[in-house]
Write a protein that holds these residues in place. Structure first.
Motif, PDB file in Angstrom:
ATOM      1  N   ASP A 187       0.930  -1.303   0.066  1.00 42.96           N
ATOM      2  CA  ASP A 187      -0.038  -0.022   0.015  1.00 42.96           C
ATOM      3  C   ASP A 187       0.962   1.140  -0.091  1.00 42.96           C
ATOM      4  OD1 ASP A 187      -2.152  -1.806   0.092  1.00 42.96           O
ATOM      5  OD2 ASP A 187      -2.878  -1.082   1.986  1.00 42.96           O
TER       6      ASP A 187
ATOM      7  N   GLY B 123      -0.876  -8.465   8.547  1.00 44.11           N
ATOM      8  CA  GLY B 123      -1.349  -7.281   7.390  1.00 44.11           C
ATOM      9  C   GLY B 123      -2.022  -6.178   8.549  1.00 44.11           C
TER      10      GLY B 123
ATOM     11  N   SER C 192       4.078  -3.014   4.237  1.00 38.89           N
ATOM     12  CA  SER C 192       3.931  -1.703   4.059  1.00 38.89           C
ATOM     13  C   SER C 192       4.654  -0.673   4.913  1.00 38.89           C
ATOM     14  CB  SER C 192       2.680  -0.916   3.662  1.00 38.89           C
ATOM     15  OG  SER C 192       2.556   0.112   3.550  1.00 38.89           O
TER      16      SER C 192
ATOM     17  N   CYS D 267       7.440  -7.487   7.143  1.00 39.05           N
ATOM     18  CA  CYS D 267       7.864  -8.539   6.712  1.00 39.05           C
ATOM     19  C   CYS D 267       6.957  -9.062   5.682  1.00 39.05           C
ATOM     20  CB  CYS D 267       8.029  -9.753   7.454  1.00 39.05           C
ATOM     21  SG  CYS D 267       6.686 -10.127   8.562  1.00 39.05           S
TER      22      CYS D 267
ATOM     23  N   VAL E 180       4.226 -11.845   4.510  1.00 37.21           N
ATOM     24  CA  VAL E 180       3.487 -13.012   4.973  1.00 37.21           C
ATOM     25  C   VAL E 180       3.631 -14.173   4.161  1.00 37.21           C
ATOM     26  CG1 VAL E 180       1.180 -12.697   4.080  1.00 37.21           C
ATOM     27  CG2 VAL E 180       1.429 -13.561   6.375  1.00 37.21           C
TER      28      VAL E 180
ATOM     29  N   ILE F  79      -7.187  -9.124   9.044  1.00 36.94           N
ATOM     30  CA  ILE F  79      -8.407  -8.260   8.455  1.00 36.94           C
ATOM     31  C   ILE F  79      -8.128  -7.843   7.172  1.00 36.94           C
ATOM     32  CG2 ILE F  79      -9.999  -6.278   8.931  1.00 36.94           C
ATOM     33  CD1 ILE F  79      -8.241  -7.068  12.057  1.00 36.94           C
TER      34      ILE F  79
ATOM     35  N   ALA G 237      -6.573  -9.144   4.764  1.00 32.69           N
ATOM     36  CA  ALA G 237      -5.149  -9.257   4.512  1.00 32.69           C
ATOM     37  C   ALA G 237      -4.842 -10.715   4.113  1.00 32.69           C
ATOM     38  CB  ALA G 237      -4.108  -8.674   5.635  1.00 32.69           C
TER      39      ALA G 237
HETATM   40  C1  SAM Z   1      -6.772  -4.206   2.826  1.00 31.44           C
HETATM   41  S1  SAM Z   1      -5.304  -3.805   3.846  1.00 31.44           S
HETATM   42  C2  SAM Z   1      -5.955  -4.248   5.564  1.00 31.44           C
HETATM   43  C3  SAM Z   1      -5.179  -3.264   6.663  1.00 31.44           C
HETATM   44  C4  SAM Z   1      -5.645  -3.736   8.208  1.00 31.44           C
HETATM   45  N1  SAM Z   1      -5.855  -5.250   8.475  1.00 31.44           N
HETATM   46  C5  SAM Z   1      -7.058  -2.959   8.026  1.00 31.44           C
HETATM   47  O1  SAM Z   1      -8.209  -3.846   7.980  1.00 31.44           O
HETATM   48  O2  SAM Z   1      -7.001  -1.681   8.195  1.00 31.44           O
HETATM   49  C6  SAM Z   1      -4.264  -5.160   3.539  1.00 31.44           C
HETATM   50  C7  SAM Z   1      -2.825  -5.100   4.149  1.00 31.44           C
HETATM   51  O3  SAM Z   1      -2.204  -6.223   4.050  1.00 31.44           O
HETATM   52  C8  SAM Z   1      -0.854  -5.767   3.774  1.00 31.44           C
HETATM   53  N2  SAM Z   1      -0.154  -6.950   2.759  1.00 31.44           N
HETATM   54  C9  SAM Z   1      -0.394  -6.930   1.775  1.00 31.44           C
HETATM   55  N3  SAM Z   1       0.358  -8.029   1.191  1.00 31.44           N
HETATM   56  C10 SAM Z   1       1.267  -8.523   2.118  1.00 31.44           C
HETATM   57  C11 SAM Z   1       2.369  -9.475   2.338  1.00 31.44           C
HETATM   58  N4  SAM Z   1       2.658  -9.942   1.433  1.00 31.44           N
HETATM   59  N5  SAM Z   1       2.736  -9.541   3.503  1.00 31.44           N
HETATM   60  C12 SAM Z   1       2.649  -8.811   4.683  1.00 31.44           C
HETATM   61  N6  SAM Z   1       1.591  -7.650   4.526  1.00 31.44           N
HETATM   62  C13 SAM Z   1       0.838  -7.575   3.381  1.00 31.44           C
HETATM   63  C14 SAM Z   1      -1.002  -4.345   3.137  1.00 31.44           C
HETATM   64  O4  SAM Z   1       0.158  -3.625   3.205  1.00 31.44           O
HETATM   65  C15 SAM Z   1      -1.995  -3.839   3.803  1.00 31.44           C
HETATM   66  O5  SAM Z   1      -1.623  -3.001   5.116  1.00 31.44           O
END
Ligand code: SAM
Ligand code: ZN
Length: 295
Positions: free
Chosen positions: A61, A105, A134, A153, A155, A172, A174
């Motif tokens: 993000d 996430g 991010s 890191c 995931v 959530i 993620a």
């Molecule tokens: C739709 S957002 C949701 C964030 C938070 N849980 C919320 O609901 O406000 C998805 C999150 O997953 C993270 N994300 C996406 N791919 C990821 C990965 N491969 N490893 C870790 N985090 C990741 C993004 O940076 C983002 O912050």
């Protein structure tokens, strides 16, 4: 804010235990180091960058998307969801006993804050790990949840957390790495997953050119977590909101649309007539248990 112990972490390079350098107390967490000399300094905002090697290709993000998410969530519209996540985590807490939660996430850390406030009401002995890819998100998350250890890191790589080290995992909107979640969750622990249901934000999708959520993704969710987890309970939560054009634009921009449209383009589609729009958010909160301890 009580100071929290460090949950057992693993070095992302060699897998050995990571320890904190800088003395006791949250403010003094200066670096994470392993016995083989791999070290990870704290960013000035307080998170640690554990991204090593090339890793997988990802689309983190952007600063703008994170700012939009922060602004929208700060408006309190999704507070009932945060409360529902906290309520799903709570039955796993034994009063006064140590409790460790991992938010995968974590984004801006908004939901983890509410979960930790609930955990704190039940036990003074708790620890938290917040993961995200991010760094823009982690800057916010580390500030909001200073007692958690916030880690950059991926995931989809082995998580920098020891086996069976956490009592609850929250995810959530993620990505979910079922095998790694199963490894780091203790056998009796719970995995709380929030997903959108059909019709989620349909009015915004129509106005802002977002992909709409057409079908319930239950089967796919369960499949993606199988054979490691089995669903134990499901709760649906609908939130009806009246949103200003600015709130609508933030809501659209903070989601997947933010990766391929800029906020100005989204705001132009929505218009700025000053009229509020009725929008319904439709969530599903599912509690999963490790399959080996499921009935
Ligand atoms: C739709 S957002 C949701 C964030 C938070 N849980 C919320 O609901 O406000 C998805 C999150 O997953 C993270 N994300 C996406 N791919 C990821 C990965 N491969 N490893 C870790 N985090 C990741 C993004 O940076 C983002 O912050
Ligand atoms: Zn190491």
């Amino acid at each position: 804010m009580p100071s929290s112990p460090l949950p057992p972490l693993r070095c992302p390079v060699c897998g050995a235990a990571l320890n904190v350098r800088g003395g006791p107390g949250d403010a003094a967490r200066k670096a994470l180091v392993c016995g083989s000399g791999h070290g990870f300094d704290a960013a000035k905002q307080g998170y640690f960058n554990l991204l090593v090697g090339k890793g997988t290709v990802f689309e983190a993000d952007t600063a703008g998307m994170v700012a939009a998410r922060f602004a929208f969530l700060d408006g309190g519209h999704y507070r009932p969801l945060a409360d529902a996540v906290a309520a799903a985590v709570a039955p796993g807490i034994s009063p006064g006993e140590p409790f460790t939660v991992l938010d995968s996430g974590t984004g801006t850390g908004h939901y983890l804050r509410v979960v930790l406030d609930e955990v704190q009401r039940r036990t003074a002995s708790y620890a938290a790990v917040a993961l995200d890819i991010s760094k823009f998100a982690l800057r916010r998350a580390a500030r909001l949840n200073p007692e958690a250890i916030s880690l950059a890191c991926d995931v989809w790589q082995p998580l920098p957390v020891a086996d069976a080290a956490v009592d609850a995992i929250t995810v959530i909107f993620a990505p979910r790495n079922a095998a790694e979640f199963a490894r780091v969750l203790r056998p009796g622990g719970r995995l709380v997953v929030v997903t959108p249901r059909a019709g989620h934000l349909a009015a915004v999708a129509a106005q802002a050119g977002m992909l709409s959520i057409e079908d319930d993704k239950d089967a796919r969710l369960a499949e993606s977590l199988s054979p490691h987890f089995a669903a134990e309970s499901t709760r649906d939560l609908d939130i009806l909101m009246m949103l200003t054009p600015g709130e609508l634009a933030d809501l659209a921009f903070m989601g997947p649309a933010g990766h391929h449209l800029d906020r100005t383009a989204i705001a132009a589609k929505i218009g700025s007539g000053g009229v509020s729009t009725q929008v319904e958010a439709r969530f599903r909160i599912t509690v999963f248990r490790p399959a080996r301890s499921a009935p």
